[in-house]
Scaffold this active site. Structure first.
Site, short mmCIF file in Angstrom:
data_model
loop_
_atom_site.label_atom_id
_atom_site.label_comp_id
_atom_site.label_asym_id
_atom_site.label_seq_id
_atom_site.Cartn_x
_atom_site.Cartn_y
_atom_site.Cartn_z
N ARG A 1 -16.61 12.38 -0.89
CA ARG A 1 -15.53 13.34 -1.14
C ARG A 1 -15.89 14.29 -2.28
O ARG A 1 -15.70 15.49 -2.17
CB ARG A 1 -14.24 12.57 -1.49
CG ARG A 1 -13.59 11.91 -0.30
CD ARG A 1 -12.51 10.93 -0.73
NE ARG A 1 -11.79 10.37 0.41
CZ ARG A 1 -10.95 9.35 0.32
NH1 ARG A 1 -10.73 8.75 -0.84
NH2 ARG A 1 -10.32 8.91 1.40
N GLU B 1 -0.35 5.02 1.04
CA GLU B 1 -0.62 6.00 2.10
C GLU B 1 -0.57 5.33 3.48
O GLU B 1 -1.04 4.22 3.64
CB GLU B 1 -1.97 6.66 1.86
CG GLU B 1 -1.95 7.53 0.61
CD GLU B 1 -3.34 7.95 0.17
OE1 GLU B 1 -3.80 9.01 0.61
OE2 GLU B 1 -3.96 7.20 -0.60
N ASP C 1 0.85 -1.18 0.00
CA ASP C 1 0.00 0.00 0.00
C ASP C 1 0.90 1.24 0.00
O ASP C 1 2.11 1.13 0.21
CB ASP C 1 -0.87 -0.05 1.27
CG ASP C 1 -1.89 1.06 1.32
OD1 ASP C 1 -2.32 1.54 0.26
OD2 ASP C 1 -2.28 1.44 2.44
#
Lengths: 201, 201
Positions: free
Chosen positions: A46, A9, A7
């Site tokens: 978002r 982040e 991954d």
């Protein structure tokens, strides 16, 4: 031959949406895949928040450009890529990471992409559905053994699929929920685990 | 999303076996996949020649370590990896490239590995049969569009499989034999072709 899939982040970069939330002051954007496991639901929230608050695509890029790799990340990325091929699998967007990929010394990042409307606002995204897990599976089909590293719910499927799944700086909640995976909290611990895995083949 | 998959030797590095042939003076080692399309046959010849001439694994590594990226390769690798994710697919061996991967700034290289016997001679190898083509196929299954770059017969299958296949500094013979692929002879030409391919989507 082993390949490392990780991954991005919270492993090598700060959570970009948290940075965006901090810079814009929009609290709803604090939520990440650590909090909401359904990426589509999260992205709809978002997009709506950004539009309502008048934050356009260019503003997001400017915020993303300020991100710096986590302390020790660049050294770890060098070490890992000298050990074996490495691919970063992320639910982030290429538009956010490509301007800062040089800071990480150009690792291979497979992720999603954004759509921008005529007024310059994010209007949608191209998501590779279940992309992390699928990519692990196909690398195995191509004859590779896969070590995966992740920190949150959206990584669990790829950790399950991998030959060796590792949590990195994950919450104690998720670590307890999935005791079948190893768990480390520093790049040094991660290096040791990777060396052990390769040598025990 | 596009991904770039490229061959390694003759594209970013000199042909390592040619370097080994030059350094050891063993003429049989001049042959590469440019000359012999059957990799297994080629490797058997190499292993026999090395043993007959008393050239051990450690000597090979020392020769490989002297290799330098081709002129312009590092700049191209930076440019490409800022444009899209990139994976190098090669029939070379990890033992040869890992000591010099830092000179190329750590690209992701998926390749084969060597076996060494107790006396320190190369005794075999782990080959991912048809690995280049399979990897292209599985990346496409994972939802990616693939641009591939290669120079010789062992690249043809992956070029055929790709969404866009490109010969780089290939012989005029192979270029004429496979007119369905684009052909470029410099990193600048390759950059233009990649930009055109991405923009014409």
């Amino acid at each position: 031959m082993y390949i490392l899939c990780s991954d991005l982040e919270s492993v090598f970069l700060p959570e970009l949406w948290v940075e965006i939330a901090n810079e814009t002051g929009i609290k709803d954007l604090q939520l990440t895949t650590r909090d909401v496991s359904d990426v589509n639901l999260l992205m709809q929230k978002r997009i709506t928040s950004l539009r309502e608050n008048g934050v356009d695509f260019e503003t997001l890029i400017q915020i993303a450009k300020k991100s710096e790799p986590l302390e020790g990340a660049v050294d770890f990325l060098r070490w890992a890529r000298e050990m074996m091929p490495m691919i970063i699998l992320s639910d982030t967007f290429w538009e956010f990471v490509s301007p800062i990929i040089s800071k990480m010394e150009y690792p291979t990042i497979i992720c999603n992409s954004l759509q921008v409307d005529k007024e310059g606002f994010v209007s949608g995204y191209n998501l590779r559905e279940d992309g992390k897990r699928k990519t692990i599976e196909v690398l195995q089909q191509a004859g590779l053994k896969v070590i995966t590293v992740g920190d949150s719910y959206n990584d669990v499927k790829m950790l399950e699929k991998a030959d060796k799944g590792v949590f990195f700086n994950a919450s104690s909640e998720i670590v307890q929920q999935f005791p079948e995976f190893s768990s480390v909290n520093s790049y040094e611990e991660l290096k040791l685990l990777i060396k052990d895995t390769i040598n025990s083949k």
